[in-house]
Design a protein around this motif. Structure first.
Motif, mmCIF file in Angstrom:
data_model
loop_
_atom_site.group_PDB
_atom_site.id
_atom_site.type_symbol
_atom_site.label_atom_id
_atom_site.label_comp_id
_atom_site.label_asym_id
_atom_site.label_seq_id
_atom_site.Cartn_x
_atom_site.Cartn_y
_atom_site.Cartn_z
ATOM 1 N N GLY A 53 40.015 44.444 38.020
ATOM 2 C CA GLY A 53 41.077 44.633 39.169
ATOM 3 C C GLY A 53 42.622 44.006 38.501
ATOM 4 O O GLY A 53 42.307 43.123 37.145
ATOM 5 N N ARG A 54 43.769 44.427 38.971
ATOM 6 C CA ARG A 54 44.688 44.373 37.985
ATOM 7 C C ARG A 54 45.801 44.297 39.514
ATOM 8 O O ARG A 54 45.630 44.968 40.705
ATOM 9 N N GLY A 55 46.413 44.160 39.311
ATOM 10 C CA GLY A 55 47.766 43.756 40.664
ATOM 11 C C GLY A 55 48.168 43.064 41.801
ATOM 12 O O GLY A 55 48.790 42.727 42.292
ATOM 13 N N ASP A 56 46.504 42.347 41.588
ATOM 14 C CA ASP A 56 47.045 41.038 42.884
ATOM 15 C C ASP A 56 46.502 39.816 42.026
ATOM 16 O O ASP A 56 45.143 40.326 41.272
ATOM 17 N N ALA A 57 47.266 38.479 42.398
ATOM 18 C CA ALA A 57 46.689 37.509 41.715
ATOM 19 C C ALA A 57 44.810 36.978 42.229
ATOM 20 O O ALA A 57 44.716 36.720 41.028
ATOM 21 N N SER A 58 45.122 37.560 43.599
ATOM 22 C CA SER A 58 42.902 37.106 43.828
ATOM 23 C C SER A 58 42.203 37.855 42.607
ATOM 24 O O SER A 58 40.887 37.122 42.865
ATOM 25 N N VAL A 59 42.415 39.192 42.577
ATOM 26 C CA VAL A 59 41.852 40.365 41.718
ATOM 27 C C VAL A 59 41.616 40.227 40.280
ATOM 28 O O VAL A 59 41.116 40.581 39.431
ATOM 29 N N ALA A 77 36.190 43.699 45.442
ATOM 30 C CA ALA A 77 37.064 43.227 46.884
ATOM 31 C C ALA A 77 36.324 42.591 47.211
ATOM 32 O O ALA A 77 36.468 41.322 48.035
ATOM 33 N N ASP A 78 35.139 42.657 47.128
ATOM 34 C CA ASP A 78 33.717 41.654 47.564
ATOM 35 C C ASP A 78 33.976 39.719 47.075
ATOM 36 O O ASP A 78 33.539 38.990 47.538
ATOM 37 N N HIS A 79 34.318 39.856 45.571
ATOM 38 C CA HIS A 79 34.406 39.305 44.875
ATOM 39 C C HIS A 79 35.794 37.815 45.570
ATOM 40 O O HIS A 79 35.671 37.080 45.025
ATOM 41 N N ALA A 80 36.612 38.896 46.292
ATOM 42 C CA ALA A 80 38.264 38.257 45.854
ATOM 43 C C ALA A 80 38.701 38.774 47.737
ATOM 44 O O ALA A 80 39.164 39.422 47.646
ATOM 45 N N PRO A 81 37.822 38.601 48.554
ATOM 46 C CA PRO A 81 37.692 38.864 49.260
ATOM 47 C C PRO A 81 39.078 38.778 50.934
ATOM 48 O O PRO A 81 40.143 39.309 51.709
#
Length: 93
Positions: A53-59, A77-81
């Motif tokens: 995942g790239r582009g969002d701190a949570s992913v 997305a499941d790992h970073a709701p």
């Protein structure tokens, strides 16, 4: 690295830990390195690939194995709701 080699590397790391030749931090590093290598070096013959995942701190940096970019997006997305809707998924390897 294939699955058997990965398991052997993890076993060697655990043996060194149990023998007092390595501390927990060093053992964790060796196990993580073996897992990362395994996850990012799938053969082209398999339908699975590693995605990050790239582009969002949570992913950012979340790595999953999936059969497609869409499946990888779902797993990330499941790992970073709390992830924003617009994050990128990049294939590794």
């Amino acid at each position: 690295m294939d699955r058997i080699s990965t398991i052997r590397n993890v076993e060697e790391a655990l043996r060194a830990f149990e023998a007092g030749e390595a501390d927990l931090a060093a053992t964790e590093e060796r196990v993580l390195a073996a897992l990362r290598t395994y996850a990012t070096e799938f053969d082209d013959e398999t339908a699975l690939a590693a995605y990050v995942g790239r582009g969002d701190a949570s992913v950012e940096g979340v790595i999953v194995v999936a059969s497609s970019r869409a499946e990888a997006r779902e797993r990330i997305a499941d790992h970073a709701p709390d992830a924003a809707e617009a994050f990128e998924v990049e294939r590794l390897g």
